[in-house]
Enzyme design. Structure first.
Site, PDB file in Angstrom:
ATOM      1  CG  ASP A 184      -1.569   7.601  -0.069  1.00  0.00           C
ATOM      2  OD1 ASP A 184      -0.746   8.563   0.175  1.00  0.00           O
ATOM      3  OD2 ASP A 184      -1.835   7.269  -0.931  1.00  0.00           O
ATOM      4  CG  ASP A 212      -1.384   1.335   1.526  1.00  0.00           C
ATOM      5  OD1 ASP A 212      -2.210   1.914   0.518  1.00  0.00           O
ATOM      6  OD2 ASP A 212      -1.452   1.854   2.492  1.00  0.00           O
TER       7      ASP A 212
HETATM    8  C1  XBP Z   1      -5.349   6.531   0.079  1.00  0.00           C
HETATM    9  C2  XBP Z   1      -6.376   7.200  -0.305  1.00  0.00           C
HETATM   10  C3  XBP Z   1      -6.003   8.541  -1.335  1.00  0.00           C
HETATM   11  C4  XBP Z   1      -5.088   9.560  -0.728  1.00  0.00           C
HETATM   12  C5  XBP Z   1      -5.245  10.773  -1.587  1.00  0.00           C
HETATM   13  O1  XBP Z   1      -5.798   5.166  -0.256  1.00  0.00           O
HETATM   14  O2  XBP Z   1      -7.491   7.147   0.137  1.00  0.00           O
HETATM   15  O3  XBP Z   1      -7.418   9.031  -1.526  1.00  0.00           O
HETATM   16  O4  XBP Z   1      -5.751   9.741   0.644  1.00  0.00           O
HETATM   17  O5  XBP Z   1      -4.810  10.273  -2.731  1.00  0.00           O
HETATM   18  P1  XBP Z   1      -4.939   3.884  -0.386  1.00  0.00           P
HETATM   19  P2  XBP Z   1      -6.029  11.062  -4.111  1.00  0.00           P
HETATM   20  O6  XBP Z   1      -4.940   3.230   1.141  1.00  0.00           O
HETATM   21  O7  XBP Z   1      -5.662   2.998  -1.544  1.00  0.00           O
HETATM   22  O8  XBP Z   1      -3.471   4.165  -0.479  1.00  0.00           O
HETATM   23  O9  XBP Z   1      -6.253  12.339  -3.965  1.00  0.00           O
HETATM   24  O10 XBP Z   1      -5.186  10.541  -5.245  1.00  0.00           O
HETATM   25  O11 XBP Z   1      -6.932  10.060  -4.160  1.00  0.00           O
END
Ligand code: XBP
Length: 256
Positions: free
Chosen positions: A10, A8
């Site tokens: 973020d 993953d």
């Molecule tokens: C991370 C998210 C993303 C980021 C922002 O999800 O929820 O929305 O916060 O990125 P994951 P975007 O766990 O799948 O990494 O603005 O590009 O959506």
């Protein structure tokens, strides 16, 4: 047998949310002459919605000063999200967001041992590319057999779509893979695809229940504080640790 690590982004590869995406959203609001600002606590509540655009729409639904109609809100969300991603790229370029400790070492170790690795996120591709190019260099893509992003799937996490897609793309059985996640939505997504998960706690999901995980700990840099406990209390979490936890998945052992 473990053949592939699924990362993953973020919260797991890097703490991107509080001082990355959140600040970038606030920059986008300011650039669009909107008085909205997301403080640390409010952003934390919004994070249960995955997807930056979806997060904007959720917040607008509670604001009296947001456009009244859905088409107008969607148009504004698109514009703000575009601006946010530009601001995020600038923040990342200034090295304000870096890989979490222990992450570069495990990526290197996995690569050296011939294990396949892939990115599985539902963040926008442009944001993933900005971060990984900055942190791993121009050749970052060569380290990963696949990079699944939000644009590749119909449904974002907690739906299992992104994980199912990577399994199909790489011709993997779920139990050949191990997902590294930080948030309940990511754990649910991996589990929904039948993939065992290890959780490295992140700032915004420090205490959320993730009982379905094989192991939960404070981060890959530290062997202390893990459930189940690691034997030696010095140094970082290694590929041997992940392999041991993964072998327990064959008998469906979780934290329960
Ligand atoms: C991370 C998210 C993303 C980021 C922002 O999800 O929820 O929305 O916060 O990125 P994951 P975007 O766990 O799948 O990494 O603005 O590009 O959506």
């Amino acid at each position: 047998m473990l053949t592939t690590l699924l990362w993953d982004v973020d919260g797991t590869l890097a703490e991107t949310e509080r001082d990355g995406h959140r600040l970038a959203f606030n920059q986008a609001f300011a650039d669009a002459c909107l008085p909205w600002r997301w403080d640390v606590a409010h952003y934390g509540t919004l994070l249960s919605t995955t997807g930056g655009r979806e997060r904007l729409l959720r917040d607008m639904a509670t604001r009296a000063d947001a456009p009244p109609s859905l088409p107008e809100r969607e148009q504004l969300a698109n514009e703000l999200h575009r601006r946010k991603n530009q601001a995020y790229a600038q923040i990342v370029a200034q090295q304000c967001v870096t890989l979490r400790p222990g992450v570069p070492e495990l990526i290197e170790e996995a690569q050296a041992s011939g294990l396949r690795q892939a990115i599985v996120t539902t963040t926008s591709r442009i944001n993933v590319e900005a971060l990984l190019r900055q942190q791993l260099g121009a050749g970052w893509k060569r380290r990963f057999a696949a990079c699944i992003c939000g644009e590749d799937v119909k449904l974002k996490k907690p739906a299992p779509d992104a994980y199912r897609y990577v399994l199909a793309l790489l011709g993997l059985a779920p139990r050949q893979a191990l997902a590294l996640e930080d948030a309940p939505a990511g754990v649910a997504a991996a589990q929904g695809a039948g993939i065992p998960v290890v959780v490295t706690r992140s700032a915004y999901f420090a205490d959320d229940p993730v009982d379905a995980a094989l192991a939960v700990g404070p981060g890959l840099h530290d062997r202390q504080g893990w459930r189940p406990a690691l034997d030696v209390h010095a140094g970082r979490v290694t590929l041997d640790d992940l392999t041991l936890w993964h072998s327990r998945a064959q008998s469906s052992t979780t934290l329960h």
